[in-house]
Design a protein around this motif. Structure first.
Motif, PDB file in Angstrom:
ATOM      1  N   ILE A   9      28.563  36.346 -14.927  1.00  0.00           N
ATOM      2  CA  ILE A   9      28.562  35.730 -13.597  1.00  0.00           C
ATOM      3  C   ILE A   9      27.155  35.218 -13.313  1.00  0.00           C
ATOM      4  CG2 ILE A   9      28.936  36.145 -11.137  1.00  0.00           C
ATOM      5  CD1 ILE A   9      30.856  38.459 -12.108  1.00  0.00           C
ATOM      6  N   ILE A  10      27.035  33.890 -13.229  1.00  0.00           N
ATOM      7  CA  ILE A  10      25.714  33.287 -13.022  1.00  0.00           C
ATOM      8  C   ILE A  10      25.511  32.992 -11.529  1.00  0.00           C
ATOM      9  CG2 ILE A  10      25.548  32.382 -15.364  1.00  0.00           C
ATOM     10  CD1 ILE A  10      26.426  29.648 -14.329  1.00  0.00           C
ATOM     11  N   VAL A  11      24.334  33.322 -11.038  1.00  0.00           N
ATOM     12  CA  VAL A  11      24.026  33.162  -9.612  1.00  0.00           C
ATOM     13  C   VAL A  11      22.689  32.447  -9.478  1.00  0.00           C
ATOM     14  CG1 VAL A  11      23.749  34.316  -7.397  1.00  0.00           C
ATOM     15  CG2 VAL A  11      25.170  35.381  -9.173  1.00  0.00           C
ATOM     16  N   ARG A  12      22.714  31.269  -8.842  1.00  0.00           N
ATOM     17  CA  ARG A  12      21.461  30.589  -8.550  1.00  0.00           C
ATOM     18  C   ARG A  12      20.863  31.179  -7.278  1.00  0.00           C
ATOM     19  NH1 ARG A  12      20.286  24.107  -7.349  1.00  0.00           N
ATOM     20  NH2 ARG A  12      18.053  24.395  -6.968  1.00  0.00           N
ATOM     21  N   PHE A 183      22.217  26.964 -19.411  1.00  0.00           N
ATOM     22  CA  PHE A 183      22.807  28.203 -19.922  1.00  0.00           C
ATOM     23  C   PHE A 183      24.327  28.043 -20.068  1.00  0.00           C
ATOM     24  CE2 PHE A 183      24.683  32.382 -19.414  1.00  0.00           C
ATOM     25  CZ  PHE A 183      23.801  33.300 -19.969  1.00  0.00           C
ATOM     26  N   ALA A 184      24.964  27.524 -19.022  1.00  0.00           N
ATOM     27  CA  ALA A 184      26.417  27.347 -19.056  1.00  0.00           C
ATOM     28  C   ALA A 184      26.821  26.365 -20.155  1.00  0.00           C
ATOM     29  CB  ALA A 184      26.926  26.866 -17.703  1.00  0.00           C
ATOM     30  N   ALA A 185      26.060  25.288 -20.314  1.00  0.00           N
ATOM     31  CA  ALA A 185      26.377  24.304 -21.349  1.00  0.00           C
ATOM     32  C   ALA A 185      26.285  24.926 -22.741  1.00  0.00           C
ATOM     33  CB  ALA A 185      25.433  23.114 -21.237  1.00  0.00           C
ATOM     34  N   LEU A 186      25.272  25.736 -22.970  1.00  0.00           N
ATOM     35  CA  LEU A 186      25.139  26.378 -24.272  1.00  0.00           C
ATOM     36  C   LEU A 186      26.217  27.431 -24.481  1.00  0.00           C
ATOM     37  CD1 LEU A 186      21.273  26.863 -24.687  1.00  0.00           C
ATOM     38  CD2 LEU A 186      22.711  24.924 -25.327  1.00  0.00           C
ATOM     39  N   TRP A 187      26.647  28.078 -23.415  1.00  0.00           N
ATOM     40  CA  TRP A 187      27.739  29.063 -23.507  1.00  0.00           C
ATOM     41  C   TRP A 187      28.991  28.401 -24.091  1.00  0.00           C
ATOM     42  CZ3 TRP A 187      27.619  34.267 -21.967  1.00  0.00           C
ATOM     43  CH2 TRP A 187      28.855  34.920 -21.917  1.00  0.00           C
ATOM     44  N   PHE A 188      29.229  27.148 -23.709  1.00  0.00           N
ATOM     45  CA  PHE A 188      30.395  26.407 -24.203  1.00  0.00           C
ATOM     46  C   PHE A 188      30.118  25.699 -25.523  1.00  0.00           C
ATOM     47  CE2 PHE A 188      30.849  25.663 -19.427  1.00  0.00           C
ATOM     48  CZ  PHE A 188      31.483  26.881 -19.247  1.00  0.00           C
ATOM     49  N   LEU A 240      31.506  32.640 -16.289  1.00  0.00           N
ATOM     50  CA  LEU A 240      31.728  32.345 -17.693  1.00  0.00           C
ATOM     51  C   LEU A 240      32.451  33.531 -18.319  1.00  0.00           C
ATOM     52  CD1 LEU A 240      28.097  31.116 -18.439  1.00  0.00           C
ATOM     53  CD2 LEU A 240      30.033  29.769 -17.591  1.00  0.00           C
ATOM     54  N   SER A 241      33.344  33.259 -19.253  1.00  0.00           N
ATOM     55  CA  SER A 241      34.092  34.352 -19.856  1.00  0.00           C
ATOM     56  C   SER A 241      34.478  33.968 -21.282  1.00  0.00           C
ATOM     57  CB  SER A 241      35.317  34.685 -18.991  1.00  0.00           C
ATOM     58  OG  SER A 241      35.947  35.872 -19.454  1.00  0.00           O
ATOM     59  N   LEU A 252      34.952  28.729 -19.807  1.00  0.00           N
ATOM     60  CA  LEU A 252      34.726  28.679 -18.368  1.00  0.00           C
ATOM     61  C   LEU A 252      35.909  29.320 -17.656  1.00  0.00           C
ATOM     62  CD1 LEU A 252      33.379  27.576 -15.737  1.00  0.00           C
ATOM     63  CD2 LEU A 252      34.661  25.468 -16.131  1.00  0.00           C
ATOM     64  N   ALA A 253      35.629  30.220 -16.716  1.00  0.00           N
ATOM     65  CA  ALA A 253      36.688  30.814 -15.904  1.00  0.00           C
ATOM     66  C   ALA A 253      36.888  29.930 -14.675  1.00  0.00           C
ATOM     67  CB  ALA A 253      36.327  32.238 -15.493  1.00  0.00           C
TER      68      ALA A 253
END
Length: 271
Positions: A9-12, A183-188, A240-241, A252-253
């Motif tokens: 769970i990403i939080v800005r 971070f999210a882009a690399l996760w995918f 993200l999951s 992506l969730a």
């Protein structure tokens, strides 16, 4: 099925004066505005108290940027939790998830950066793209991608361990606008893959201090070459999951922080 699929769970962080104005804020350590503080208190109440999107008993780790604005945000978001619940969550300060080092662009607005680069004779054939071109006297996209790849590897390694042990595991990451979108882009697995070859790529970096988090040595990493076209405003949350209950299938969730019962998860077949 037993435990639900692990999540990241990403939080800005909440609003700061510079996030409000649009100034690039990397190493400058400024606090949240009063609005930003109220913003994150409301977020914590929503996800933990009112809607209960996140079960605090499922949070195993929090990884945070060392910057004040990120660490302030943690305290405000976790306010609805009991002392006992907070005591069970390991908080790891990790330099690898700090914001992009903007170098000469620190504190500037995008139009100002464009004009600065133009005055230096840059971007004559194509427009500046931070995701591809990086920052003068700051970090390249390769340097940024490498350290975020290291952070992702550690988190996914922890998720794999918790899944094998049947432990529910939500890991929260508190950081910044560019850092979390990247971070999210690399996760995918977006961007391009690069083998670790140069000394700076092969170097073991002590970005955190917690013996319960194994260091994962990378022989390759990913970095972006274009804008992933993700949005995450100040105070925003993303989830993200993994598909099919499998750590090797990061996803992506789309339901966000909503938690379905494990038996209702769409993990039954590869479709």
């Amino acid at each position: 099925m037993g435990a639900p699929t692990p999540r990241c769970i990403i939080v800005r962080h909440g609003q700061t004066e510079w996030s409000k104005s649009g100034q690039y804020t990397g190493s400058t350590d400024i606090p949240l505005t009063p609005f930003g503080e109220r913003q994150m208190v409301r977020t914590g109440e929503s996800i933990f108290s009112n809607n209960r999107f996140i079960d605090p008993n499922h949070i195993t780790y929090i990884f945070t940027s060392p910057r004040t604005r990120a660490r302030q945000t943690i305290d405000l978001v976790l306010r609805p939790l009991t002392d006992e619940q907070r005591s069970k969550i390991k908080v790891v300060v990790d330099e690898d998830i700090r914001e992009w080092e903007y170098g000469d662009y620190e504190g500037l607005l995008t139009p100002e950066i464009v004009e600065l680069r133009k005055s230096r004779g840059l971007d004559q054939e194509r427009s500046w793209n931070i995701w591809r071109d990086g920052c003068e006297n700051g970090e390249t996209t390769q340097e940024f991608g490498l350290r975020l790849s290291r952070a992702i590897a550690r988190i996914q390694n922890l998720h794999r361990k918790h899944m094998e042990e049947g432990i529910p595991s939500d890991i929260m990451v508190f950081a910044h606008g560019h850092a979390l979108r990247y971070f999210a882009a690399l996760w995918f697995k977006l961007g391009v893959e690069k083998k670790c070859e140069a000394d700076w790529e092969l170097k073991d970096v002590e970005s955190y201090h917690d013996e319960s988090v194994p260091y994962v040595k990378l022989d390759k990493y990913r970095h972006l070459i274009d804008n992933p076209n993700f949005l995450l405003d100040a105070g925003g949350i993303g989830v993200l999951s993994y598909s099919h209950h499998c750590i090797d299938e990061p996803a992506l969730a789309l339901a966000g922080a909503f938690i379905p019962p494990p038996e209702e998860e769409s993990q039954h077949a590869k479709v």
